[in-house]
Enzyme design. Structure first.
Site, short mmCIF file in Angstrom:
data_model
loop_
_atom_site.label_atom_id
_atom_site.label_comp_id
_atom_site.label_asym_id
_atom_site.label_seq_id
_atom_site.Cartn_x
_atom_site.Cartn_y
_atom_site.Cartn_z
N HIS A 84 -1.64 17.94 8.00
CA HIS A 84 -1.06 16.96 7.07
C HIS A 84 -1.96 15.74 6.95
O HIS A 84 -2.05 14.92 7.86
CB HIS A 84 0.32 16.54 7.57
CG HIS A 84 1.10 15.70 6.60
ND1 HIS A 84 2.33 16.06 6.11
CD2 HIS A 84 0.81 14.52 6.01
CE1 HIS A 84 2.78 15.13 5.28
NE2 HIS A 84 1.86 14.17 5.20
N HIS A 86 -3.74 12.95 3.71
CA HIS A 86 -3.78 12.57 2.29
C HIS A 86 -5.21 12.19 1.95
O HIS A 86 -5.62 11.04 2.16
CB HIS A 86 -2.85 11.38 2.01
CG HIS A 86 -1.39 11.68 2.22
ND1 HIS A 86 -0.51 11.86 1.17
CD2 HIS A 86 -0.66 11.85 3.35
CE1 HIS A 86 0.70 12.12 1.65
NE2 HIS A 86 0.64 12.11 2.98
N GLN A 179 4.35 12.10 -5.29
CA GLN A 179 4.59 10.85 -4.57
C GLN A 179 5.72 10.02 -5.18
O GLN A 179 6.47 9.37 -4.47
CB GLN A 179 3.29 10.01 -4.54
CG GLN A 179 3.43 8.64 -3.89
CD GLN A 179 3.68 8.69 -2.40
OE1 GLN A 179 2.78 8.85 -1.60
NE2 GLN A 179 4.95 8.56 -2.01
N HIS A 237 7.44 16.28 1.93
CA HIS A 237 7.73 15.04 2.63
C HIS A 237 9.25 14.96 2.63
O HIS A 237 9.86 14.98 1.55
CB HIS A 237 7.13 13.85 1.90
CG HIS A 237 5.67 13.65 2.15
ND1 HIS A 237 4.74 14.58 1.82
CD2 HIS A 237 5.00 12.62 2.72
CE1 HIS A 237 3.53 14.14 2.17
NE2 HIS A 237 3.66 12.95 2.72
N GLU A 240 11.77 10.85 5.09
CA GLU A 240 10.89 9.84 5.68
C GLU A 240 11.49 8.47 5.40
O GLU A 240 11.01 7.72 4.55
CB GLU A 240 9.46 9.95 5.11
CG GLU A 240 8.47 9.08 5.89
CD GLU A 240 7.07 9.08 5.31
OE1 GLU A 240 6.89 9.55 4.16
OE2 GLU A 240 6.15 8.58 5.99
N ASP A 336 -2.03 12.37 8.89
CA ASP A 336 -1.48 11.70 7.70
C ASP A 336 -2.55 10.84 7.04
O ASP A 336 -3.40 11.36 6.35
CB ASP A 336 -0.22 10.91 8.05
CG ASP A 336 0.79 10.85 6.90
OD1 ASP A 336 0.57 11.54 5.89
OD2 ASP A 336 1.79 10.13 7.01
N TRP A 342 -0.97 3.04 3.90
CA TRP A 342 0.05 3.30 4.92
C TRP A 342 -0.50 3.24 6.34
O TRP A 342 0.25 3.25 7.30
CB TRP A 342 0.69 4.66 4.66
CG TRP A 342 1.34 4.75 3.32
CD1 TRP A 342 2.59 4.32 2.99
CD2 TRP A 342 0.77 5.27 2.11
NE1 TRP A 342 2.83 4.55 1.66
CE2 TRP A 342 1.73 5.14 1.10
CE3 TRP A 342 -0.46 5.86 1.79
CZ2 TRP A 342 1.52 5.55 -0.22
CZ3 TRP A 342 -0.68 6.27 0.47
CH2 TRP A 342 0.29 6.12 -0.50
N1 17E Z 1 3.22 8.93 1.03
C1 17E Z 1 4.43 9.06 1.60
O1 17E Z 1 5.43 9.24 0.88
N2 17E Z 1 4.55 9.03 2.92
C2 17E Z 1 3.49 8.86 3.70
N3 17E Z 1 3.63 8.82 5.02
C3 17E Z 1 2.23 8.73 3.10
C4 17E Z 1 2.13 8.76 1.76
C5 17E Z 1 1.05 8.56 3.94
FE FE2 Z 2 2.33 12.23 4.41
#
Ligand code: 17E
Ligand code: FE2
Length: 462
Positions: A84, A86, A179, A237, A240, A336, A342
């Site tokens: 994982h 980005h 996203q 995702h 979170e 990540d 982030w």
């Molecule tokens: N985008 C998201 O929704 N959550 C994350 N942890 C990252 C990007 C890195």
């Molecule tokens: Fe992520």
């Protein structure tokens, strides 16, 4: 090209080391033979390696073109796997502004601004840079998320180009990652479908970001239908957020169970699980175990992002790693972000991820520390579905790392860099053994590498 790695300890999976030591013969990019290593008879030249167990390698050994590496008992493991990351957002921290609140939400807003200025070269350069860092550290399989909530799908096309270019060293999977939502972003469903048409390998989702609970559920249904139709995997995702009412992982697991995607779906982050009550957690363990889904915990990002809205006591905000492992769920650790809105830090190191994961998830038992190594190797390989393509066994692709460490535990503790990284039978990275010379009262020039001296002596000859 031929290569022999002799006298290695072999990683056997799930944090274990196979008994004894082995010689490994690499031929034409594959692992041709794995045979037990036996000490050469006393009085013979050790490098000639004429122990009876090595007969199978005798012919290869006498060929001057064969590269012989003496492992001196070091750990030979399949490559690290990044489950994982980005790559599209990597190396954009501070552009156009820093994430001042440190929340996921402000990070998404920063990225949304930066996204407008993306160019193909910009994405290719940054992604390639981070993949170079990862290859140097022995990461040869990578799953990257790629934001597809962009009418141009510019990052997706750029990463597909990178995927082709790095193919001989790194196997790259690209997740179509919405996203800004599938239901809540204009044209989100069409963009997801188009991303798959343009070559995304995995279908993503972000249900906790969608405007309503119903949109979140619908977005997962959409993702599973798309993945099933196209024969792809799902990696969402999921949950979170520090909201104990965010319960999309049960939906994801149930969809996996009831669709043709059993064992082919992953829930990433699932940080809300850190706030679920005991009764619900117990119920969830059963669903997750039955569904065959994997979980990916990303300790850097979520230690940083979660709990930001809490007064004290402040929650840790991580998924239930220990409990889900105990329930038989496949759990892996991901890096990540690397220097993006982030997470301002990061080098792409899987062992840094594992070490941080040990503390974040309190995996401090000796077996658990070895498991943390598995969570950035074979457990992560299960997330990617690498199957027979992965592992040290005859007939498989010759992808491996030689670590100057006696065990997975030791590799995590000392944060070693691979002495050699081998991709398809080719040495693609070498790091000279590193130690510090210390002058100490009563002794001069002792090499310090955070191990007992007798072990350091072996690694120094690597
Ligand atoms: N985008 C998201 O929704 N959550 C994350 N942890 C990252 C990007 C890195
Ligand atoms: Fe992520």
């Amino acid at each position: 090209m031929r290569m022999i790695v002799r006298d290695a300890r072999l990683y056997a999976g799930d944090g274990e080391v196979a008994p004894g030591r082995a010689d490994v013969l690499v031929e034409d990019g594959r692992i041709a033979r794995v045979v037990p290593y036996e000490e050469p008879p006393p009085g013979t030249d050790g490098d000639a390696g004429t122990g009876p167990g090595t007969d199978a390698l005798a012919e290869a050994r006498t060929d001057a073109r064969t590269r012989v590496v003496d492992a001196h008992g070091a750990l030979l493991a399949p490559p690290f796997v990044e489950p994982h990351i980005h790559l599209d957002t990597a190396l954009t921290a501070g552009e156009p502004r820093w994430n001042a609140s440190g929340t996921l939400w402000e990070g998404i807003a920063c990225w949304s601004e930066r996204k407008e200025t993306l160019t193909r070269e910009d994405v290719v350069d940054r992604a390639t840079e981070v993949l170079r860092w990862q290859a140097a550290q022995g990461v040869l399989h990578v799953r990257t998320h790629c934001d597809v909530t962009d009418g141009r799908l510019l990052a997706l096309d750029a990463l597909a180009e990178v995927r082709d270019r790095v193919r001989d060293v790194i196997g790259l999977q690209i997740v179509a990652f919405p996203q800004e939502g599938i239901r809540s972003f204009p044209d989100g469903e069409r963009l997801m479908t188009e991303a798959v048409r343009r070559g995304a390998d995995v279908v993503g989702a972000i249900p906790h970001f969608e405007d309503t609970r119903e949109d979140g559920v619908e977005s997962l249904r959409f993702a599973f239908a798309l993945a099933e139709r196209e024969g792809l995997r799902v990696d969402a995702h999921c949950d979170e957020i520090d909201d104990e009412q965010s319960r999309f992982v049960e939906v994801l697991a149930t969809l996996a169970l009831r669709s043709g995607l059993r064992g082919r779906a992953t829930a990433s982050h699932t940080t809300a699980m850190g706030s679920y009550n005991g009764a619900y957690s117990y119920k969830l363990q059963r669903i997750l175990a039955r569904s065959g889904i994997s979980l990916v915990c990303n300790p850097f990002a979520n230690l940083g992002l979660q709990g930001r809205f809490d007064a004290y006591p402040r929650r840790r905000g991580l998924t239930q790693v220990k409990e889900m492992l105990a329930a038989g769920v496949n759990v892996a650790f991901g890096h990540d972000d690397v220097m993006d809105p982030w997470n301002p830090l990061g080098t792409g190191s899987p062992l840094q991820t594992a070490l941080t994961g040990v503390y974040a998830a309190q995996l401090t038992g000796t077996d658990e520390i070895a498991t943390a190594f598995a969570m950035v190797t074979d457990r992560a390989a299960r997330v990617l579905g690498l199957g027979e393509e992965y592992g040290i066994a005859e007939g498989r692709p010759a992808n491996f790392v030689l670590l100057p460490a006696g065990s997975p535990f030791d590799a995590v503790r000392r944060q070693v860099r691979p002495r050699y990284v081998v991709a398809r039978g080719r040495v693609v990275a070498e790091t000279p053994y590193q130690a510090t010379r210390l002058d100490w009262p009563g002794e001069e020039g002792e090499m310090i590498d955070f191990v007992r001296r007798r072990d350091a002596a072996a690694w120094q000859r690597l």
